[in-house]
Motif scaffolding. Sequence first.
Motif, PDB file in Angstrom:
ATOM      1  N   THR B  82       1.078  -1.512  -0.195  1.00 15.34           N
ATOM      2  CA  THR B  82      -0.209  -0.363  -0.023  1.00 15.34           C
ATOM      3  C   THR B  82       0.900   1.382   0.410  1.00 15.34           C
ATOM      4  OG1 THR B  82       0.040  -0.367   2.704  1.00 15.34           O
ATOM      5  CG2 THR B  82      -1.803  -1.215   0.882  1.00 15.34           C
ATOM      6  N   VAL B  83       1.282   1.929  -1.015  1.00 20.95           N
ATOM      7  CA  VAL B  83       2.392   2.790  -1.224  1.00 20.95           C
ATOM      8  C   VAL B  83       2.226   3.175  -2.511  1.00 20.95           C
ATOM      9  CG1 VAL B  83       4.849   3.391  -2.127  1.00 20.95           C
ATOM     10  CG2 VAL B  83       3.640   1.718  -0.302  1.00 20.95           C
ATOM     11  N   GLY B  91      12.379   9.174  -7.103  1.00 19.81           N
ATOM     12  CA  GLY B  91      12.126   8.101  -6.707  1.00 19.81           C
ATOM     13  C   GLY B  91      11.381   8.207  -5.029  1.00 19.81           C
ATOM     14  N   VAL B  92      10.044   7.875  -5.022  1.00 18.50           N
ATOM     15  CA  VAL B  92       9.866   8.368  -3.451  1.00 18.50           C
ATOM     16  C   VAL B  92       8.283   7.390  -3.184  1.00 18.50           C
ATOM     17  CG1 VAL B  92       9.239  10.434  -1.629  1.00 18.50           C
ATOM     18  CG2 VAL B  92      10.315  10.647  -3.507  1.00 18.50           C
ATOM     19  N   ASP B  93       8.705   7.055  -1.852  1.00 14.74           N
ATOM     20  CA  ASP B  93       7.178   5.752  -2.164  1.00 14.74           C
ATOM     21  C   ASP B  93       6.516   6.920  -0.672  1.00 14.74           C
ATOM     22  OD1 ASP B  93       8.815   2.788  -1.948  1.00 14.74           O
ATOM     23  OD2 ASP B  93       7.751   4.558  -3.731  1.00 14.74           O
ATOM     24  N   GLN B  94       5.475   6.958  -1.486  1.00 19.45           N
ATOM     25  CA  GLN B  94       4.458   7.351   0.237  1.00 19.45           C
ATOM     26  C   GLN B  94       2.887   6.072   0.698  1.00 19.45           C
ATOM     27  OE1 GLN B  94       3.588  10.001   1.033  1.00 19.45           O
ATOM     28  NE2 GLN B  94       2.287  10.452   2.456  1.00 19.45           N
ATOM     29  N   TYR B 114      -0.397  -3.133   3.934  1.00 15.61           N
ATOM     30  CA  TYR B 114       0.474  -4.244   3.577  1.00 15.61           C
ATOM     31  C   TYR B 114       1.711  -3.810   2.781  1.00 15.61           C
ATOM     32  CZ  TYR B 114      -4.501  -6.688   3.771  1.00 15.61           C
ATOM     33  OH  TYR B 114      -6.206  -6.532   4.012  1.00 15.61           O
ATOM     34  N   PRO B 115       2.924  -4.704   3.091  1.00 17.38           N
ATOM     35  CA  PRO B 115       4.031  -4.234   2.452  1.00 17.38           C
ATOM     36  C   PRO B 115       4.082  -4.942   1.052  1.00 17.38           C
ATOM     37  CG  PRO B 115       3.548  -6.736   3.786  1.00 17.38           C
ATOM     38  CD  PRO B 115       2.098  -5.998   4.117  1.00 17.38           C
ATOM     39  N   ALA B 116       4.965  -4.533   0.995  1.00 20.84           N
ATOM     40  CA  ALA B 116       5.451  -4.907  -0.669  1.00 20.84           C
ATOM     41  C   ALA B 116       5.033  -6.291  -1.147  1.00 20.84           C
ATOM     42  CB  ALA B 116       7.230  -4.438  -1.233  1.00 20.84           C
TER      43      ALA B 116
END
Lengths: 165, 161
Positions: B82-83, B91-94, B114-116
């Motif tokens: 859930t990103v 590159g940025v993850d939110q 949830y994780p990757a």
Amino acid sequence: MNSTRLVSTAAALFAGASLLPSAAVASGTKQTMITGKLEQMCSVTAPGDQTFDPTKTTTQSVGSPSYQCNFTGSAKLSFWSQNSGQVIAPASTSNGNVPQSKAYTFSFAGSNIGQLPAAANASAVVNRAVTAPNTPQSDPATIQLTTAATIAGTYTDTIYVSIAP
Amino acid sequence: MRTTRQAVLALSAALLSQPAFAQSDASLGLESEVEPVCEFTTTPKANIAIPNAVQTNVLGYLGYTCNFDGSPSLTLTLPRGTVLHTNDNGGVDQPYLLRWTVAQNGLPGAFVSYPAGTSVTLTGDDYFANFENKGVLALKLPTLLKVAGTYSTTITWTVTP
């Protein structure tokens, strides 16, 4: 005498064929794409009021504006002056009721911008690299009077700065 | 004459061996099966833009219908978890939170993350045949986006009997 039994033959023919379909599983899949956008933005903070010596024509510091952007790249800082790049002492008894003005040149981050304009839409622009998002950066600002003031008075100007991606 | 007798005998034998048509009964069994099928019968839009705000974003209704009584299998696929991701600025993850109000084992109707590499298989509600099981799909940013860029994620749902 042998005879062939038709019934048994027919039964064998039909029994060999299967009329039952093989079991299958039908499923469904759906996708939704979610997007969000954050526009590029920058902010700048000017240093507080600065003092300088109007009798000197050397380079004098006027503080270091601090700025930051939410991206990595380049930002444009624009400068303009209330008095069109002059420090002015208003008319007073000290100067015979004659306003006194002294022009100065302005430098930012080591770049000599020259005499600042009066209007924002004609401002002097300096490009600066933004090395990391959301990380404050600052660069020194200086002025240099063209000629020294010799008549008493309080010489002032206001320098404006704005920033854009 | 031997030849003739032999020929006559052969003919008789041939005649006797031909099948005689006799009355008989036969039956033909017929059987067919309706496949179990599940499909999404109500879905959100394929592309949805959300604002940069800490708020609940209702993406729409997500509903499925099966043609049998029982519990289907629901799989939620999130390659990055859930990103929301952008390739801008290095590159940025939110992170975000997801909620589907249809009560499922493992997806209680509250916002979850949830994780990757997530591929969560849930047991769908035990529902009646041809009755749609539908709920609101919503997404929430727990914190604001801070780095400029266009972020995206793809949520994939699969329903299987």
